[in-house]
Enzyme design. Structure first.
Site, PDB file in Angstrom:
ATOM      1  CD  GLU A  38      40.668  32.750  45.733  1.00 23.49           C
ATOM      2  OE1 GLU A  38      39.839  33.497  45.036  1.00 23.49           O
ATOM      3  OE2 GLU A  38      41.570  33.214  45.878  1.00 23.49           O
ATOM      4  CE  LYS A 108      44.513  32.802  43.189  1.00 22.44           C
ATOM      5  NZ  LYS A 108      43.533  33.979  43.948  1.00 22.44           N
ATOM      6  CB  CYS A 141      40.245  32.978  41.963  1.00 18.02           C
ATOM      7  SG  CYS A 141      39.279  34.262  41.606  1.00 18.02           S
ATOM      8  CB  VAL A 168      37.118  41.339  42.211  1.00 18.16           C
ATOM      9  CG1 VAL A 168      36.620  40.797  43.708  1.00 18.16           C
ATOM     10  CG2 VAL A 168      38.367  41.390  42.141  1.00 18.16           C
ATOM     11  CG  MET A 169      39.447  41.981  37.849  1.00 15.78           C
ATOM     12  SD  MET A 169      40.945  41.965  36.911  1.00 15.78           S
ATOM     13  CE  MET A 169      41.453  40.298  37.016  1.00 15.78           C
TER      14      MET A 169
HETATM   15  C1  ACM Z   1      41.101  36.249  42.684  1.00 12.94           C
HETATM   16  O1  ACM Z   1      42.011  35.661  42.313  1.00 12.94           O
HETATM   17  N1  ACM Z   1      40.625  36.004  43.617  1.00 12.94           N
HETATM   18  C2  ACM Z   1      40.432  37.232  41.883  1.00 12.94           C
END
Ligand code: ACM
Length: 261
Positions: A38, A108, A141, A168-169
């Site tokens: 991303e 997105k 993501c 990040v999770m």
């Molecule tokens: C994300 O959607 N970049 C965690």
């Protein structure tokens, strides 16, 4: 079909340099389909709407043209995330640039955290297209968190989901197992690495890009830290068989009348 996941650490804001390095990594690793992260060449953590706009690209920008040219030169599809500017809106988008000049844009659907401040929610819906006998679907993501995303792509016929990520999770790489098995599709999650300190916040990205098969096999898994190019050969036809056994075709037996609220 040979799939390459490009696990990458962009330098924030160094768009041209990052694009050069990404294309060089593709060039060094022959494949049919490259999946990049991303926001692959801008960095992730924007701190204002003005900054996001200033680093966003229209579909005819030199960087987008560079990816289209690389797809032609390498005779491969390249799927990459980028901030897309269109009129007054900036989208967190991905583009699939194909060697025959076709391209497919996805914006997105589910924005994460401060993306909600700087990007407009995607309006393309989930996109599926044909490439070299495979049907490719696009997701970005945090879309993974909503089971409807991969389900919709699978119902639209996707064999492989090119999932450009800046995770990040710590969950997605494991959750991909369930999504791949339940939908009987390949999931190609190309994640970034490194961390970004912007103003008073540091975000660390989790790496570990994965390619998961319709049977839940981890065909590729990248390191937690460090850039990597991971390559595997797959047969996209394996995603066409939605039967678990002679009684359970998991798409044919969906009971949508039981799912309404
Ligand atoms: C994300 O959607 N970049 C965690």
């Amino acid at each position: 079909m040979r799939i390459a996941l490009i696990q990458f650490e962009p330098v924030f804001g160094e768009r041209d340099r990052n694009v050069e390095r990404l294309i060089a990594l593709c060039r060094e690793n022959p494949a049919d389909l490259y999946v990049l992260p991303e926001l692959a060449y801008t960095g992730y953590q924007f701190v204002s709407a003005e900054e996001t706009r200033s680093l966003a690209d229209g579909l005819e920008s030199p960087r987008i043209r560079a990816f289209r040219a690389a797809a032609r030169d390498l005779d491969a599809a390249i799927v990459f995330g980028f901030p897309e500017i269109s009129g007054a809106s900036v989208y967190n988008a991905s583009l699939a640039a194909l060697p025959d000049g076709r391209s497919y844009l996805y914006r997105k659907t589910h924005l994460f955290y401060k993306e909600t401040l700087y990007f407009s929610p995607g309006d393309t819906g989930f996109v599926v297209f044909e490439f070299r006998g495979a049907r490719l679907g696009l997701a970005i993501c945090f879309d993974w968190f909503f089971p409807e995303s991969f389900r919709t792509l699978a119902l639209k016929g996707a064999d492989i989901v090119a999932h450009c990520s800046n995770l990040v999770m710590p969950y997605c790489q494991r959750a991909d197992f369930a999504a791949a098995v339940q939908n009987r599709i390949f999931i190609a999650t190309a994640n970034r690495v490194g961390s970004e300190q912007r103003e008073d916040e540091r975000l660390t990205f989790t790496g570990e890009s994965v390619l998961v098969s319709p049977k839940g096999e981890y065909l590729l898994r990248g390191p937690v830290d460090g850039e990597a190019v991971l390559v595997a050969e797959i047969d996209p036809e394996q995603a066409r068989d939605k039967s678990l056994n002679r009684y359970n075709n998991v798409f044919a037996m969906r009971r949508t009348e039981m799912y309404s609220l």
